[in-house]
Design an enzyme around this catalytic site. Structure first.
Site, short mmCIF file in Angstrom:
data_model
loop_
_atom_site.label_atom_id
_atom_site.label_comp_id
_atom_site.label_asym_id
_atom_site.label_seq_id
_atom_site.Cartn_x
_atom_site.Cartn_y
_atom_site.Cartn_z
N CYS A 6 39.80 11.93 26.00
CA CYS A 6 39.14 12.36 24.77
C CYS A 6 38.51 11.14 24.10
CB CYS A 6 40.16 13.02 23.84
SG CYS A 6 41.26 11.85 23.02
N GLU A 21 47.23 8.99 27.47
CA GLU A 21 46.59 7.70 27.68
C GLU A 21 47.06 6.66 26.66
OE1 GLU A 21 43.50 10.85 28.94
OE2 GLU A 21 45.08 10.62 27.44
#
Length: 197
Positions: free
Chosen positions: A124, A96
């Site tokens: 996360c 990401e």
């Protein structure tokens, strides 16, 4: 037994390519082909399918962990990213983060407010924070954090640490020189031509 299995495909890549082609195919043609495995029946989104393919390819290449992500703007993929933690010796190089950096560079902007991210796994805490800072409009994800935990990527510990007082965290957090540090914030508040983000 599923119609086509990665166990009998000539290569894992072939299977993934077949899956992507299958789900982009006209529905009238699909009825004449074997059905994909049950776990792939919901892979009807080309952007998520691409993120998942990137995660699989990353494992096979040995360049990083099993994570992939794409950022979409106006119905088109503008950036792709995979986990590069070990290959780059960078603990922040999650899929990401990598894809956000690429998308921002591509658009020459520090905000992605008109974009959506498709990631192979629930982000996360670090990546979720980056997604919010980038102002992405929507998050699409495949695996759950619980799924990642089962294969050794457990970030529940970080959420637990955030909830604890500074003095009770595993990594000691020691506040000091607050008044001196506040000088930069005061200067920022007074700056007339600052670019807010």
């Amino acid at each position: 037994m599923c119609g086509i299995s990665p166990l009998v495909a000539r290569s894992h890549r072939q299977f993934v390519d077949w899956s992507v082609d299958y789900f982009s195919m006209d529905s009238r043609l699909k009825q004449h082909l074997p059905q994909p495995c049950n776990e792939r029946k919901n892979m009807d989104n080309p952007f998520m399918a691409r993120a998942i393919q990137l995660s699989l390819d990353n494992v096979l290449s040995g360049q990083g962990g099993p994570f992939g992500a794409v950022i979409v703007n106006d119905g088109k993929i503008i950036a792709e990213g995979v986990n590069r933690v070990t290959i780059d010796n960078d603990p922040t190089a999650h899929a990401e983060i990598v894809v956000i950096r690429k998308a921002c560079a591509r658009l020459n902007s520090f905000t992605l407010k008109d974009c959506e991210i498709y990631t192979s796994c629930e982000p996360c805490p670090m990546c979720l924070g980056a997604i919010y800072w980038a102002h992405l409009s929507r998050i699409h994800f495949g695996n759950l954090a619980a799924d990642a935990s089962k294969v050794g990527f457990d970030d529940s510990f970080i959420y637990q640490q955030i909830a604890r007082p500074f003095s009770q965290r595993k990594i000691p957090m020691l506040q000091m020189m607050r008044e001196e540090a506040l000088a930069a914030f005061r200067s920022w508040q007074k700056k007339p031509n600052k670019i807010s983000y």
